[in-house]
Design a protein around this motif. Structure first.
Motif, PDB file in Angstrom:
ATOM      1  N   TRP A 241      29.401  32.647 -92.456  1.00  0.00           N
ATOM      2  CA  TRP A 241      28.724  33.535 -93.405  1.00  0.00           C
ATOM      3  C   TRP A 241      28.315  34.191 -93.408  1.00  0.00           C
ATOM      4  O   TRP A 241      26.955  33.863 -93.456  1.00  0.00           O
ATOM      5  N   ASP A 304      39.374  40.084 -91.490  1.00  0.00           N
ATOM      6  CA  ASP A 304      37.773  39.023 -91.946  1.00  0.00           C
ATOM      7  C   ASP A 304      38.281  38.399 -93.777  1.00  0.00           C
ATOM      8  O   ASP A 304      38.174  38.891 -94.474  1.00  0.00           O
ATOM      9  N   ASN A 307      35.545  37.792 -96.593  1.00  0.00           N
ATOM     10  CA  ASN A 307      35.256  39.048 -97.007  1.00  0.00           C
ATOM     11  C   ASN A 307      36.648  39.267 -97.508  1.00  0.00           C
ATOM     12  O   ASN A 307      36.544  40.971 -98.489  1.00  0.00           O
ATOM     13  N   ILE A 311      37.897  45.050 -90.766  1.00  0.00           N
ATOM     14  CA  ILE A 311      36.950  44.734 -90.059  1.00  0.00           C
ATOM     15  C   ILE A 311      36.778  45.404 -88.879  1.00  0.00           C
ATOM     16  O   ILE A 311      37.810  45.072 -88.547  1.00  0.00           O
ATOM     17  N   GLU A 315      32.489  44.029 -85.395  1.00  0.00           N
ATOM     18  CA  GLU A 315      32.026  43.772 -86.813  1.00  0.00           C
ATOM     19  C   GLU A 315      32.411  41.895 -86.834  1.00  0.00           C
ATOM     20  O   GLU A 315      32.135  41.180 -86.760  1.00  0.00           O
ATOM     21  N   ALA A 316      33.165  41.820 -86.292  1.00  0.00           N
ATOM     22  CA  ALA A 316      35.085  40.684 -86.149  1.00  0.00           C
ATOM     23  C   ALA A 316      33.917  40.042 -84.820  1.00  0.00           C
ATOM     24  O   ALA A 316      33.762  38.344 -85.056  1.00  0.00           O
ATOM     25  N   GLY A 319      30.379  39.003 -86.967  1.00  0.00           N
ATOM     26  CA  GLY A 319      30.084  38.870 -88.987  1.00  0.00           C
ATOM     27  C   GLY A 319      31.083  37.410 -89.360  1.00  0.00           C
ATOM     28  O   GLY A 319      30.950  36.150 -88.331  1.00  0.00           O
ATOM     29  N   SER A 320      31.996  37.618 -90.209  1.00  0.00           N
ATOM     30  CA  SER A 320      32.491  36.274 -90.897  1.00  0.00           C
ATOM     31  C   SER A 320      33.577  35.562 -90.079  1.00  0.00           C
ATOM     32  O   SER A 320      33.989  36.453 -89.821  1.00  0.00           O
ATOM     33  N   PHE A 321      33.321  34.400 -90.592  1.00  0.00           N
ATOM     34  CA  PHE A 321      35.696  33.534 -89.939  1.00  0.00           C
ATOM     35  C   PHE A 321      35.875  32.285 -90.528  1.00  0.00           C
ATOM     36  O   PHE A 321      34.802  31.849 -91.334  1.00  0.00           O
TER      37      PHE A 321
END
Length: 330
Positions: A241, A304, A307, A311, A315-316, A319-321
């Motif tokens: 995250w 995503d 969130n 995205i 960003e992916a 970013g978060s996963f």
């Protein structure tokens, strides 16, 4: 043709150039997004919404000049996904909507962010306002009212036990998340050996409402915890995250256990602003999104799951996963 009309034509042409692009990968290139294999909207429909915004919405025109319409396009696709998931969750949980309340709240829930907050809003809030303007105000308000009710029902019903590490380096966080997913039995030593930004990692940390400390946790704090996406993934999941705020960093969270049950009868949420339940309701849709699967057209980016939004590909990559277990316990 007037100057204003010429400007609209130029902006609409710019929008088409910015977000049309070429779709790559599998799937029907004409489909904007699919949930559970069901196509929700077409690329042409999203393009038409953008064109309408550029004709009627000054903020959208400003974003076009700044080459930010791709953010609006992703927001529109996100809205389509959340609308479908919200409706399905409402059906499953027998949540009904008072249409007179929707009509009453529509001007409030869809107001420009300055009117909602009384101050200049951040760029994300401005983008949300533009995205909302692409849909009928009552539709946006209805989804938020449903999410509000879903959130209110969810607070106090979920508790998770997790191991958590906070790292500054994205690559190290991604590597740690993948290693835990491959060897969950080694989660504790992996987390303890990580280069954490905090002095001690969290091991066997419990999150959620607990009767033993209810008098110490203000209602707003209880609702805040319930609005965290990691509360809704299955036990055995690993999340990376990307954190916001001044400190930044990345949280790697291994969900060891997840318990659900009725909210305690003495949980008093009467003083909580009802709007605080909207985020809880949105993130309570995570299990449904995981079950159904969300597939946006690659021209818009990727979904995503942390969130609950579309995205960009860039960003992916940072970013978060979520890595869900092959055979979730819950």
């Amino acid at each position: 043709m007037t100057t204003a009309m010429r400007r609209s034509v130029v902006l609409i042409a710019a929008a088409t150039t910015l977000v049309a692009g070429c779709s790559t990968g599998q799937g029907d290139p004409s489909v904007a997004v699919a949930v559970g294999g069901v196509n929700l909207a077409t690329v042409d429909q999203v393009q038409q919404q953008l064109s309408d915004l550029l004709t009627n919405n000054q903020q959208a025109q400003d974003m076009a000049k700044q080459r930010q319409l791709d953010q609006v396009a992703r927001g529109i696709v996100t809205q389509d996904v959340l609308h479908v998931l919200t409706a399905e969750a409402a059906k499953q949980q027998n949540v009904t909507v008072d249409e007179s309340l929707v009509t009453q709240l529509a001007p409030i829930l869809t107001a420009p962010p300055q009117q909602q907050q009384g101050t200049d809003a951040d760029p994300a809030a401005q983008t949300t306002a533009v995205v909302n303007a692409a849909f009928p105000a009552t539709d946006v308000a209805r989804d938020k009212v449903i999410q509000m009710q879903l959130g209110r029902k969810s607070v106090g019903t979920v508790s998770v036990t997790a191991d958590v590490a906070i790292l500054s380096d994205q690559n190290e966080a991604r590597s740690l998340a993948n290693r835990i997913a491959q060897s969950p039995d080694k989660a504790v030593p992996l987390i303890q050996s990580a280069k954490s930004m905090v002095q001690d990692p969290f091991v066997d940390r419990r999150f959620g409402y607990r009767a033993s400390d209810k008098q110490h946790d203000p209602a707003n704090q209880i609702v805040g915890v319930a609005a965290q996406p990691f509360m809704y993934v299955p036990a055995g999941s690993v999340l990376m995250w990307r954190l916001t705020g001044e400190q930044g960093g990345y949280a790697v969270i291994y969900i060891k256990d997840r318990q659900t049950g009725p909210a305690p009868a003495d949980l008093d949420l009467s003083q909580v602003n009802p709007l605080q339940f909207v985020d809880v309701g949105k993130f309570s849709l995570v299990p449904l999104a995981l079950q159904r699967g969300v597939k946006p057209n690659q021209r818009y980016g990727e979904w995503d799951m942390v969130n609950m939004q579309v995205i960009s590909a860039s960003e992916a990559a940072t970013g978060s996963f979520v890595i869900a277990p092959a055979n979730p316990k819950q």
